[in-house]
Design a protein around this motif. Structure first.
Motif, PDB file in Angstrom:
ATOM      1  N   GLY A  18       0.649  -1.457  -0.086  1.00  0.00           N
ATOM      2  CA  GLY A  18       0.178   0.181   0.272  1.00  0.00           C
ATOM      3  C   GLY A  18       0.884   1.618  -0.127  1.00  0.00           C
ATOM      4  O   GLY A  18       2.092   1.283   0.778  1.00  0.00           O
ATOM      5  N   TYR A  19       0.091   2.240  -0.347  1.00  0.00           N
ATOM      6  CA  TYR A  19       1.116   3.609  -0.825  1.00  0.00           C
ATOM      7  C   TYR A  19       0.095   4.494   0.016  1.00  0.00           C
ATOM      8  O   TYR A  19      -0.954   5.104  -0.701  1.00  0.00           O
ATOM      9  CB  TYR A  19       1.823   3.381  -1.907  1.00  0.00           C
ATOM     10  CG  TYR A  19       2.152   4.632  -1.939  1.00  0.00           C
ATOM     11  CD1 TYR A  19       3.040   5.551  -1.342  1.00  0.00           C
ATOM     12  CD2 TYR A  19       1.883   5.585  -3.823  1.00  0.00           C
ATOM     13  CE1 TYR A  19       4.299   6.349  -1.850  1.00  0.00           C
ATOM     14  CE2 TYR A  19       2.617   6.984  -3.753  1.00  0.00           C
ATOM     15  CZ  TYR A  19       3.183   7.222  -2.960  1.00  0.00           C
ATOM     16  OH  TYR A  19       4.190   8.944  -3.260  1.00  0.00           O
ATOM     17  N   VAL A  20       0.604   5.961   0.449  1.00  0.00           N
ATOM     18  CA  VAL A  20      -0.363   6.061   1.185  1.00  0.00           C
ATOM     19  C   VAL A  20       0.560   8.071   0.925  1.00  0.00           C
ATOM     20  O   VAL A  20       1.787   8.073   1.786  1.00  0.00           O
ATOM     21  CB  VAL A  20       0.051   7.321   2.926  1.00  0.00           C
ATOM     22  CG1 VAL A  20      -1.448   7.978   2.958  1.00  0.00           C
ATOM     23  CG2 VAL A  20      -1.393   5.400   2.534  1.00  0.00           C
ATOM     24  N   PRO A  21       0.505   8.709  -0.430  1.00  0.00           N
ATOM     25  CA  PRO A  21       1.570   9.816  -0.884  1.00  0.00           C
ATOM     26  C   PRO A  21       0.890  11.061  -0.192  1.00  0.00           C
ATOM     27  O   PRO A  21      -0.091  10.918   0.596  1.00  0.00           O
ATOM     28  CB  PRO A  21       0.878   9.959  -2.466  1.00  0.00           C
ATOM     29  CG  PRO A  21      -0.979   9.226  -1.975  1.00  0.00           C
ATOM     30  CD  PRO A  21      -0.763   8.026  -0.844  1.00  0.00           C
ATOM     31  N   GLU A  22       2.235  11.925   0.146  1.00  0.00           N
ATOM     32  CA  GLU A  22       1.459  12.924   0.819  1.00  0.00           C
ATOM     33  C   GLU A  22       0.887  13.977   0.414  1.00  0.00           C
ATOM     34  O   GLU A  22       0.692  14.885   0.740  1.00  0.00           O
ATOM     35  CB  GLU A  22       2.969  13.911   0.765  1.00  0.00           C
ATOM     36  CG  GLU A  22       3.855  14.535  -0.499  1.00  0.00           C
ATOM     37  CD  GLU A  22       5.078  15.091  -0.504  1.00  0.00           C
ATOM     38  OE1 GLU A  22       5.286  15.556   0.427  1.00  0.00           O
ATOM     39  OE2 GLU A  22       6.150  15.053  -1.301  1.00  0.00           O
ATOM     40  N   SER A  23       0.380  13.732  -0.883  1.00  0.00           N
ATOM     41  CA  SER A  23      -0.775  14.987  -1.787  1.00  0.00           C
ATOM     42  C   SER A  23      -2.293  14.366  -1.469  1.00  0.00           C
ATOM     43  O   SER A  23      -2.861  15.560  -1.170  1.00  0.00           O
ATOM     44  CB  SER A  23      -0.642  14.640  -3.003  1.00  0.00           C
ATOM     45  OG  SER A  23      -0.763  12.887  -3.147  1.00  0.00           O
ATOM     46  N   ARG A  24      -2.403  13.449   0.129  1.00  0.00           N
ATOM     47  CA  ARG A  24      -4.052  13.374   0.529  1.00  0.00           C
ATOM     48  C   ARG A  24      -4.531  13.248  -0.294  1.00  0.00           C
ATOM     49  O   ARG A  24      -5.217  13.873  -0.142  1.00  0.00           O
ATOM     50  CB  ARG A  24      -4.089  14.177   1.910  1.00  0.00           C
ATOM     51  CG  ARG A  24      -2.921  14.043   3.020  1.00  0.00           C
ATOM     52  CD  ARG A  24      -2.976  14.912   3.624  1.00  0.00           C
ATOM     53  NE  ARG A  24      -1.958  15.211   4.518  1.00  0.00           N
ATOM     54  CZ  ARG A  24      -1.561  17.059   5.043  1.00  0.00           C
ATOM     55  NH1 ARG A  24      -2.303  17.447   5.529  1.00  0.00           N
ATOM     56  NH2 ARG A  24       0.293  16.586   6.124  1.00  0.00           N
ATOM     57  N   ASP A  25      -4.599  12.582  -1.398  1.00  0.00           N
ATOM     58  CA  ASP A  25      -5.846  12.363  -2.255  1.00  0.00           C
ATOM     59  C   ASP A  25      -6.749  11.422  -2.193  1.00  0.00           C
ATOM     60  O   ASP A  25      -7.085  10.523  -2.344  1.00  0.00           O
ATOM     61  CB  ASP A  25      -5.119  11.618  -3.491  1.00  0.00           C
ATOM     62  CG  ASP A  25      -3.747  12.322  -3.790  1.00  0.00           C
ATOM     63  OD1 ASP A  25      -3.463  13.597  -4.168  1.00  0.00           O
ATOM     64  OD2 ASP A  25      -3.161  10.755  -4.796  1.00  0.00           O
ATOM     65  N   ILE A  26      -7.554  12.272  -1.637  1.00  0.00           N
ATOM     66  CA  ILE A  26      -9.927  11.574  -1.740  1.00  0.00           C
ATOM     67  C   ILE A  26     -10.034  12.547  -2.924  1.00  0.00           C
ATOM     68  O   ILE A  26      -9.537  13.066  -3.450  1.00  0.00           O
ATOM     69  CB  ILE A  26      -9.462  12.732  -0.401  1.00  0.00           C
ATOM     70  CG1 ILE A  26      -9.700  13.995  -0.744  1.00  0.00           C
ATOM     71  CG2 ILE A  26      -9.029  11.998   1.314  1.00  0.00           C
ATOM     72  CD1 ILE A  26     -10.491  14.766   0.578  1.00  0.00           C
ATOM     73  N   PHE A  27     -11.457  11.279  -2.837  1.00  0.00           N
ATOM     74  CA  PHE A  27     -12.315  12.155  -3.635  1.00  0.00           C
ATOM     75  C   PHE A  27     -13.456  12.874  -3.112  1.00  0.00           C
ATOM     76  O   PHE A  27     -14.156  12.885  -2.553  1.00  0.00           O
ATOM     77  CB  PHE A  27     -12.937  10.837  -4.614  1.00  0.00           C
ATOM     78  CG  PHE A  27     -12.008  10.280  -5.273  1.00  0.00           C
ATOM     79  CD1 PHE A  27     -12.156  10.563  -6.746  1.00  0.00           C
ATOM     80  CD2 PHE A  27     -10.960   9.022  -5.039  1.00  0.00           C
ATOM     81  CE1 PHE A  27     -10.879  10.047  -7.250  1.00  0.00           C
ATOM     82  CE2 PHE A  27     -10.542   8.270  -5.305  1.00  0.00           C
ATOM     83  CZ  PHE A  27     -10.360   8.158  -6.688  1.00  0.00           C
ATOM     84  N   PRO A  28     -13.159  14.833  -3.178  1.00  0.00           N
ATOM     85  CA  PRO A  28     -14.022  15.260  -2.082  1.00  0.00           C
ATOM     86  C   PRO A  28     -15.086  15.908  -2.551  1.00  0.00           C
ATOM     87  O   PRO A  28     -16.139  16.096  -1.227  1.00  0.00           O
ATOM     88  CB  PRO A  28     -13.463  17.027  -2.913  1.00  0.00           C
ATOM     89  CG  PRO A  28     -12.384  16.710  -4.124  1.00  0.00           C
ATOM     90  CD  PRO A  28     -12.064  14.812  -3.955  1.00  0.00           C
ATOM     91  N   THR A  29     -15.812  15.213  -3.151  1.00  0.00           N
ATOM     92  CA  THR A  29     -17.191  15.544  -3.685  1.00  0.00           C
ATOM     93  C   THR A  29     -17.651  13.896  -2.916  1.00  0.00           C
ATOM     94  O   THR A  29     -19.672  14.193  -2.696  1.00  0.00           O
ATOM     95  CB  THR A  29     -17.427  15.616  -5.165  1.00  0.00           C
ATOM     96  OG1 THR A  29     -17.770  13.758  -5.433  1.00  0.00           O
ATOM     97  CG2 THR A  29     -17.053  16.358  -5.142  1.00  0.00           C
ATOM     98  N   MET A  30     -17.189  12.812  -2.510  1.00  0.00           N
ATOM     99  CA  MET A  30     -18.079  11.486  -2.442  1.00  0.00           C
ATOM    100  C   MET A  30     -17.982  11.444  -0.831  1.00  0.00           C
ATOM    101  O   MET A  30     -16.927  12.096  -0.355  1.00  0.00           O
ATOM    102  CB  MET A  30     -17.091  10.078  -2.842  1.00  0.00           C
ATOM    103  CG  MET A  30     -17.075  10.132  -4.137  1.00  0.00           C
ATOM    104  SD  MET A  30     -16.246   8.916  -5.055  1.00  0.00           S
ATOM    105  CE  MET A  30     -17.167   6.999  -4.588  1.00  0.00           C
ATOM    106  N   THR A  31     -18.882  10.614  -0.177  1.00  0.00           N
ATOM    107  CA  THR A  31     -18.895  10.645   1.031  1.00  0.00           C
ATOM    108  C   THR A  31     -17.408  10.129   1.386  1.00  0.00           C
ATOM    109  O   THR A  31     -17.219   9.598   1.063  1.00  0.00           O
ATOM    110  CB  THR A  31     -20.264  10.205   1.622  1.00  0.00           C
ATOM    111  OG1 THR A  31     -19.770   8.463   1.415  1.00  0.00           O
ATOM    112  CG2 THR A  31     -21.000  10.517   1.172  1.00  0.00           C
TER     113      THR A  31
END
Length: 235
Positions: A82-95
């Motif tokens: 697994g990889y957690v990048p420093e950019s904190r990529d999330i899908f903002p419009t999804m819950t």
């Protein structure tokens, strides 16, 4: 003798003509927490990206004895890394809940973590489970990114600069969260600048300088090495 879960041998990487990694060597054993320390710009994040196939690696990277150098990132992830990048990529419009579900690699074969497990472990997210992820604070977004990675059931997680830009109280919470993840037996490679969090949860420490590993040892050994800290970490 137990074999390393991840082994990096003579790893080199380039950005254009810039030679960033210059023969990195490291090992991570099953269930081990490794802190990769160093100043900004020495190649720590590039090491993470090269392992994950986001930067073209030259050298040898093996995961559970299998060569992964040159594989595409999604194939490496499906092997259990697994990889957690420093950019904190999330899908903002999804819950928050929907973001967690997206982390599941195989819907027919659930991993050891469920959505409810993640929400129970991290109550900040439980309270916002059905809110759009875009309204979360920086620390909560970091928690969500790590939890979504765990939903893919990794055996090793690379976490890149999880506390960057966060308030001291949140930094401590993120440290507690990583410690909780480690207790479940997941191995962790933590790329971090803050010594307090790194030395609190790591089994071993690697210090990087000028694109290579310049020192390695336990947190206890590191605390006795003022020379290493002054030469390679202090600004």
């Amino acid at each position: 003798m137990t074999q390393p879960m991840l082994k990096v041998t003579d790893l080199h990487a380039y950005y254009g003509k810039s030679h960033v990694l210059r023969g990195v060597n490291m090992e991570i054993m099953p269930g081990e927490v490794i802190a990769l320390l160093g100043r900004n710009g020495v190649g720590r994040s590039t090491t993470a990206k090269a392992i994950m196939g986001e930067v073209a690696p030259k050298g040898e990277v093996t995961f559970k004895g299998q060569p992964i150098s040159g594989l595409e990132s999604h194939k490496i992830a499906h092997l259990g890394l697994g990889y957690v990048p420093e950019s904190r990529d999330i899908f903002p419009t999804m819950t928050v809940r929907e973001n967690l579900i997206l982390g599941i690699k195989n819907m027919k074969k659930p991993g050891k973590y469920s959505v409810d497990d993640m929400l129970d472990m991290f109550t900040n997210l439980r309270a916002r489970a059905d809110n759009p992820a875009g309204v979360l604070s920086g620390g909560e977004k970091q928690m969500l990114t790590m939890c979504r990675t765990l939903m893919g059931d990794p055996e090793l997680v690379i976490i890149d600069e999880p506390t960057e830009g966060l308030a001291p109280k949140i930094v401590h919470q993120i440290g507690d969260m990583i410690a909780e993840i480690a207790k479940t037996g997941v191995a962790i490679l933590l790329v971090e600048q803050k010594l307090s969090i790194a030395l609190r949860i790591a089994n071993r420490v690697y210090v990087m300088g000028h694109g290579e590993i310049v020192w390695s040892g336990t947190p206890e050994e590191f605390r006795d090495r003022d020379d290493v800290r002054k030469e390679w970490l202090e600004v």
